[in-house]
Every structure is written in C-alpha cells, then in structure tokens.
Design a protein around this motif. Structure first.
Motif, PDB file in Angstrom:
ATOM      1  N   VAL A  34       5.761  -5.516  33.228  1.00 15.45           N
ATOM      2  CA  VAL A  34       6.948  -6.224  32.744  1.00 15.45           C
ATOM      3  C   VAL A  34       6.700  -7.724  32.826  1.00 15.45           C
ATOM      4  O   VAL A  34       6.170  -8.220  33.830  1.00 15.45           O
ATOM      5  CB  VAL A  34       8.186  -5.851  33.587  1.00 15.45           C
ATOM      6  CG1 VAL A  34       9.402  -6.659  33.147  1.00 15.45           C
ATOM      7  CG2 VAL A  34       8.470  -4.362  33.502  1.00 15.45           C
ATOM      8  N   GLU A  72       2.729   0.225  29.245  1.00 14.19           N
ATOM      9  CA  GLU A  72       3.240   1.289  30.101  1.00 14.19           C
ATOM     10  C   GLU A  72       2.173   2.329  30.405  1.00 14.19           C
ATOM     11  O   GLU A  72       1.175   2.442  29.694  1.00 14.19           O
ATOM     12  CB  GLU A  72       4.456   1.963  29.455  1.00 14.19           C
ATOM     13  CG  GLU A  72       4.175   2.590  28.113  1.00 14.19           C
ATOM     14  CD  GLU A  72       5.433   3.135  27.454  1.00 14.19           C
ATOM     15  OE1 GLU A  72       6.529   2.853  27.951  1.00 14.19           O
ATOM     16  OE2 GLU A  72       5.293   3.844  26.439  1.00 14.19           O
ATOM     17  N   ALA A 120      14.277   0.040  38.055  1.00 13.77           N
ATOM     18  CA  ALA A 120      14.038  -0.303  36.650  1.00 13.77           C
ATOM     19  C   ALA A 120      15.264   0.007  35.796  1.00 13.77           C
ATOM     20  O   ALA A 120      15.643  -0.777  34.913  1.00 13.77           O
ATOM     21  CB  ALA A 120      12.824   0.459  36.128  1.00 13.77           C
ATOM     22  N   ARG A 179      10.873  -7.732  30.023  1.00 14.81           N
ATOM     23  CA  ARG A 179      10.483  -6.850  28.916  1.00 14.81           C
ATOM     24  C   ARG A 179       9.215  -6.094  29.277  1.00 14.81           C
ATOM     25  O   ARG A 179       8.273  -6.670  29.811  1.00 14.81           O
ATOM     26  CB  ARG A 179      10.246  -7.693  27.650  1.00 14.81           C
ATOM     27  CG  ARG A 179       9.840  -6.909  26.417  1.00 14.81           C
ATOM     28  CD  ARG A 179       9.772  -7.840  25.224  1.00 14.81           C
ATOM     29  NE  ARG A 179       8.789  -8.895  25.422  1.00 14.81           N
ATOM     30  CZ  ARG A 179       7.489  -8.786  25.113  1.00 14.81           C
ATOM     31  NH1 ARG A 179       7.030  -7.644  24.586  1.00 14.81           N
ATOM     32  NH2 ARG A 179       6.669  -9.794  25.301  1.00 14.81           N
ATOM     33  N   ILE A 180       9.207  -4.779  29.017  1.00 16.66           N
ATOM     34  CA  ILE A 180       8.004  -3.991  29.267  1.00 16.66           C
ATOM     35  C   ILE A 180       6.960  -4.342  28.206  1.00 16.66           C
ATOM     36  O   ILE A 180       7.208  -4.212  27.012  1.00 16.66           O
ATOM     37  CB  ILE A 180       8.315  -2.486  29.243  1.00 16.66           C
ATOM     38  CG1 ILE A 180       9.185  -2.117  30.451  1.00 16.66           C
ATOM     39  CG2 ILE A 180       7.019  -1.660  29.264  1.00 16.66           C
ATOM     40  CD1 ILE A 180       9.559  -0.656  30.540  1.00 16.66           C
ATOM     41  N   LEU A 201      15.473  -1.336  32.107  1.00 21.48           N
ATOM     42  CA  LEU A 201      14.120  -1.060  31.619  1.00 21.48           C
ATOM     43  C   LEU A 201      13.883   0.436  31.565  1.00 21.48           C
ATOM     44  O   LEU A 201      14.250   1.171  32.484  1.00 21.48           O
ATOM     45  CB  LEU A 201      13.079  -1.700  32.549  1.00 21.48           C
ATOM     46  CG  LEU A 201      13.163  -3.214  32.716  1.00 21.48           C
ATOM     47  CD1 LEU A 201      12.213  -3.667  33.817  1.00 21.48           C
ATOM     48  CD2 LEU A 201      12.845  -3.931  31.415  1.00 21.48           C
ATOM     49  N   GLU A 202      13.268   0.910  30.483  1.00 29.57           N
ATOM     50  CA  GLU A 202      12.921   2.328  30.348  1.00 29.57           C
ATOM     51  C   GLU A 202      11.502   2.533  30.881  1.00 29.57           C
ATOM     52  O   GLU A 202      10.534   2.510  30.143  1.00 29.57           O
ATOM     53  CB  GLU A 202      13.032   2.768  28.890  1.00 29.57           C
ATOM     54  CG  GLU A 202      14.462   2.722  28.366  1.00 29.57           C
ATOM     55  CD  GLU A 202      14.573   3.301  26.966  1.00 29.57           C
ATOM     56  OE1 GLU A 202      13.571   3.849  26.467  1.00 29.57           O
ATOM     57  OE2 GLU A 202      15.662   3.193  26.369  1.00 29.57           O
ATOM     58  N   LYS A 203      11.429   2.749  32.166  1.00 24.62           N
ATOM     59  CA  LYS A 203      10.145   2.834  32.842  1.00 24.62           C
ATOM     60  C   LYS A 203       9.573   4.245  32.812  1.00 24.62           C
ATOM     61  O   LYS A 203      10.312   5.224  32.783  1.00 24.62           O
ATOM     62  CB  LYS A 203      10.305   2.385  34.304  1.00 24.62           C
ATOM     63  CG  LYS A 203       8.995   2.306  35.059  1.00 24.62           C
ATOM     64  CD  LYS A 203       9.221   2.300  36.548  1.00 24.62           C
ATOM     65  CE  LYS A 203       7.914   2.410  37.305  1.00 24.62           C
ATOM     66  NZ  LYS A 203       7.019   3.459  36.794  1.00 24.62           N
TER      67      LYS A 203
END
Length: 378
Positions: A269, A277, A254, A273-274, A259-261
């Motif tokens: 996603v 979460e 990620a 784009r997420i 991506l800030e997973k």
C-alpha cells in the motif's frame, strides 16, 4: 545406544518465499518461480546444535541413527559429522509421502525410540499415519505453515528438546496434528483440520504451541481502534511503502482502512492505495528498491506467538534486513495476547532472529495510541 529415526522432507517450505503458501502439489511451479530447497539447512542447523550439546557435556553422541539415503537424511547427518548411521530406506531422486511412510515403517521395525523429522504439517501427518501414538515424534520446523504441536520453536530449540528427552529430562505430551488445506489456502480460505493425535517430548519454552483460532466479543471494536491508530501514522508518512502481512487481524485493520486486502497474502500500500497484492519475495524486494521509506505491519499467530517464520516466508531475511527492525509494526488484540504470552521470530537466519529479540521485549499496538510491551523468546 538409542535408536533415533531421522528423515528430511527435501521439498518442505519451497513454496513459501515464492508466494505459493505451501508446496503440496505445486513443486514444479515453485521451482519454475525460482524456489530452492531449504529444509536441509534447517536440519543441519539442528544436528550441529545437538552436537554442541554433547560437546558441552564432554560426551560422545550415544545415538544410533536410522535414516534414508541422500537428501532424505544421510547427507545431512554426514555434513553435521555424526557417525553410527544406518541407511534403512533408499530414497529416489524425487521422493514423496510414500517414501516417508516406508522409511518410518522401517524406523519402527528397527526399534526407534523417537522419530526426528524436518518438514511441515504434511510430513507430520504422513509419519502419524504409520506410527500413530506408538512412537513419539519431533519436528524441525521447515514448512510454510506449521500448526501442529510437535515442532520445536526453531532448529536450535528442537536440538535442545531432543537432547533433553534422550537423557531422561523431558516427559511426553499428547498433542494434535493439524494441517491446512493448501488448495483452499491459495484461494484465500483458512481451513485447518485435525488429523491425528501424536506424542512428543514437551518443554513449554522450547516447544511450539498448536495454532489457536481466537475470536472474542469486542474484538471488532479493538481492531477498529488499531486501524484508527495506524491510519494516523500512515497519513503522517506520505509516499511510504506499507506492507500488510497475512491473517485476520491485519485483514480487519485493512477493512477499516477501506482496503481490499488479500487475507492470506502480503499486499503493498502507498498513500492509502493497494499498489500490488499477494507478493512473493522477489516482488517485495523490487518494491523496496523503488520506495525509500518502508513499514511492515504484522500480527502474531495466536498461541504460537510467531511474528515471522510461519505463513509469511516471503518475508525472507533479505527482506527484513532491507526494511529494518525498527520499521516493523506488530498489532494484536488484547484477547489474542492473553493467549499468546511470548512472541517469537524464526526467519531462518539465527543472527537476524537474535537481533529482533535483542531487547527482550517488543512493542505491540493493542488499540488507539495504546501499546503493550510483550516478551520475546528464541
């Protein structure tokens, strides 16, 4: 007859499907989110498998069960059709660690040869606090996360281990009792501690290995290659709902995708784009309803090999059947696979597990346009 101590932790695993990453200290919250007890199903599956082993040999079970009243043991033994049951601890409606310890103390005093329990790492810790290495223990996996080496790979394999041990076919091994700090886990920190040593009947294909943390030189480059491979796949599949599973391998993928997973959660996603979460089972099912195309990306637990059933109970059998077996993408570095010789599935639905393992091997993405076929066992 051989005395076997048997107990069930009724709340084990309840926090998993509702995304709480554990049940310690959050039982009321789990119930409020719709969680339901499941450990009794796992325990009964084990006992029924054990009874089948006896039936295949044409013998009656030669076990004297020492157990707790109600949901902590006696109900499951009765449902599975076992006799020779002695209730040695009266459990309250809301039982906890103190009841586990009292019960195990009674098992020991009455000569139990082994303690069979249904729960997770926390239950194993409570038992070892009482018996240490004096009495071997064996766990039916039912927690959210299970890193200790005392668990069977699944309920049926746990029954196989117990049967073979009781009939002198297995030796005992010393293993570590590990546990994850659930409060830190919910904050996104992976803190696993060693608490005890225990003895357990050991059969290498049936017994779950302890969790192994793997960090190898060159892993960062390999993870970047895996991410590049997946980026190409995702760009070719616009509007696809991509579910990113927990763990450091998928986290690194990620990161490479920008991506800030959530490290220890499941994120969704779409088109790079997420969109949501740290999902629970209900939110995953809702997303699957609104997106006709799906892809699930997972990485196995190092050494144990579990792809499903450990640390990702939000991915319930209903979720996996909706996604489809052919839409699960497994990723791992060669270093992880070198220490993880086989992969496993323990979804809680034995039929689904058999479907996932039907081919005997599954492809694992190990680099950019590179896959390896890895053996699957049940």
């Amino acid at each position: 007859m051989t005395a076997v101590g048997f107990l069930v932790n009724p709340i084990a695993g309840m926090g998993g499907r509702v995304g709480l990453k554990g049940t310690d200290g959050v039982v009321d919250q789990a119930i409020a989110k719709g969680a339901r007890p499941s450990s009794h199903f796992r325990a009964e599956e084990t006992l029924r498998a054990l009874r089948r082993r006896y039936e295949l040999t044409g013998t009656e079970p030669d076990v004297r069960w020492l157990t707790c009243s109600g949901a902590m043991g006696a109900d499951v033994l009765a449902s599975a059709g076992f006799g020779s049951v002695e209730v040695v601890h009266e459990s309250p409606n809301q039982c906890g660690a103190a009841d586990t310890k009292k019960a195990v103390g009674r098992f020991a005093a009455l000569g139990a040869r082994i303690v069979l329990f249904c729960g997770g790492d926390g239950t194993a810790r409570d038992i070892c606090n009482v018996v240490g290495t004096d009495i071997p223990i064996l766990g039916i996996p039912s927690g959210v996360k299970m890193y200790s080496g005392v668990f069977g790979a699944n309920p049926t394999r746990t029954a196989d281990i117990l049967f073979e041990y009781l009939h002198g076919q297995l030796e005992l091994a010393s293993v570590e009792i590990l546990d994850l700090d659930e409060e830190e886990y919910r904050r996104g920190e992976w803190v696993v501690r060693l608490y005890h040593e225990a003895r357990t009947p050991y059969e290498p294909t049936f017994t779950q290995a302890g969790k192994m943390m793997l960090v190898e030189a060159g892993d960062a480059q390999v993870k970047a290659e895996i991410a590049n491979h997946l980026r190409g796949q995702l760009e070719a599949q616009p509007d696809t709902l991509v579910l990113l599973g927990p763990g450091s391998t998928v986290q690194s993928v990620a990161d490479s995708l920008g991506l800030e997973k959530t490290l220890l959660g499941i994120d969704a996603v779409v088109d790079g784009r997420i969109v949501d979460e740290d999902l629970d089972e209900g939110r995953i099912l809702a997303l699957l309803d609104s997106h006709p195309r799906h892809l699930l990306i997972l990485s196995p637990i190092g050494a144990q090999g579990f792809v499903l059933g450990r640390g990702n109970l939000q991915l319930s059998p209903d979720v996996i059947r909706r996604i489809g077996n052919d839409r699960i993408c497994i990723v791992a570095t060669p270093a992880k696979l070198a220490r993880t010789p086989v992969l496993r599935f323990d979804t809680g639905d034995s039929g689904l597990d058999a479907e996932l393992a039907a081919s005997g091997y599954v492809p694992v993405v190990v680099g950019d346009r590179r896959r390896r076929m890895v053996k699957v066992v049940l």
